[in-house]
Design an enzyme around this catalytic site. Structure first.
Site: not given
Length: 184
Positions: A23, A47, A61, A70, A130, A141, A166
């Site tokens: 299943r 989340d 990061h 994380k 995450y 950051e 980035d």
């Protein structure tokens, strides 16, 4: 669940136990007591999920001083996931762990506080999940160049699709706002 140590002791690969039949399947993606026993003590408070196409690279990061741990996984597709120890004074400073996360292997990677994180998508698309142990803080950051030769990550891709942030990220040696080993 099966907890697999890596070359950097704080970074863990977790294989949840899968129960399946004709299943489909069931697995427990998180259970507080089991994760505490594995060394993941802080409660998760946020989340996040991203969807990316083949060749998209997100990272590297982290946040500082409001660091985040994380617990990451690929819900759909395949990614090469990377955690880099960037804690100043750490015996593993600049070292990294790579692991493939996929919907087939259902593995998770624990990326502790003080580590930079990134991934590249290996499949047509990937849904990446995450669980974070602190809230996202844009002002805290920090980005590090994905292809910094001092870190030496073998991404398996020469020309990834990057965000402007980035693509312009500095080398690790040029980042001044890094966490301190023993203080995160």
């Amino acid at each position: 669940m099966n907890v697999i140590p890596t070359d950097i002791p704080e970074v863990l690969i977790i294989e949840p136990k899968l129960f399946g039949d004709q299943r489909g399947f069931f697995l427990e993606t998180y259970q507080f007591r089991r994760y505490v026993e594995a060394g993941i003590h802080r409660p998760f408070v946020q989340d996040n999920m991203s969807r990316s196409a083949r060749g998209v690279l997100r990272g590297l990061h982290l946040q500082n001083p409001f660091t985040q741990g994380k617990l990451v996984s690929a819900l759909r597709g395949r990614v090469l996931d990377v955690a880099v120890d960037v804690r100043v004074g750490s015996p593993n400073f600049g070292r990294h762990v790579t692991v493939e996360l996929s919907e087939e292997n259902r593995r998770q990677l624990w990326v502790p506080r003080g580590f930079a994180h990134g991934f590249v998508v290996l499949s047509e698309t990937a849904d990446f999940f995450y669980k974070c142990d602190d809230l996202y803080s844009p002002k805290d950051e920090v980005s590090i160049r994905w292809n910094d030769p001092a870190i030496g990550i073998k991404w398996g891709i020469d020309d990834p699709s990057l965000s402007a942030k980035d693509a312009a990220a500095p080398l690790l040696a040029d980042v001044k706002n890094l966490p301190i080993y023993g203080q995160v």
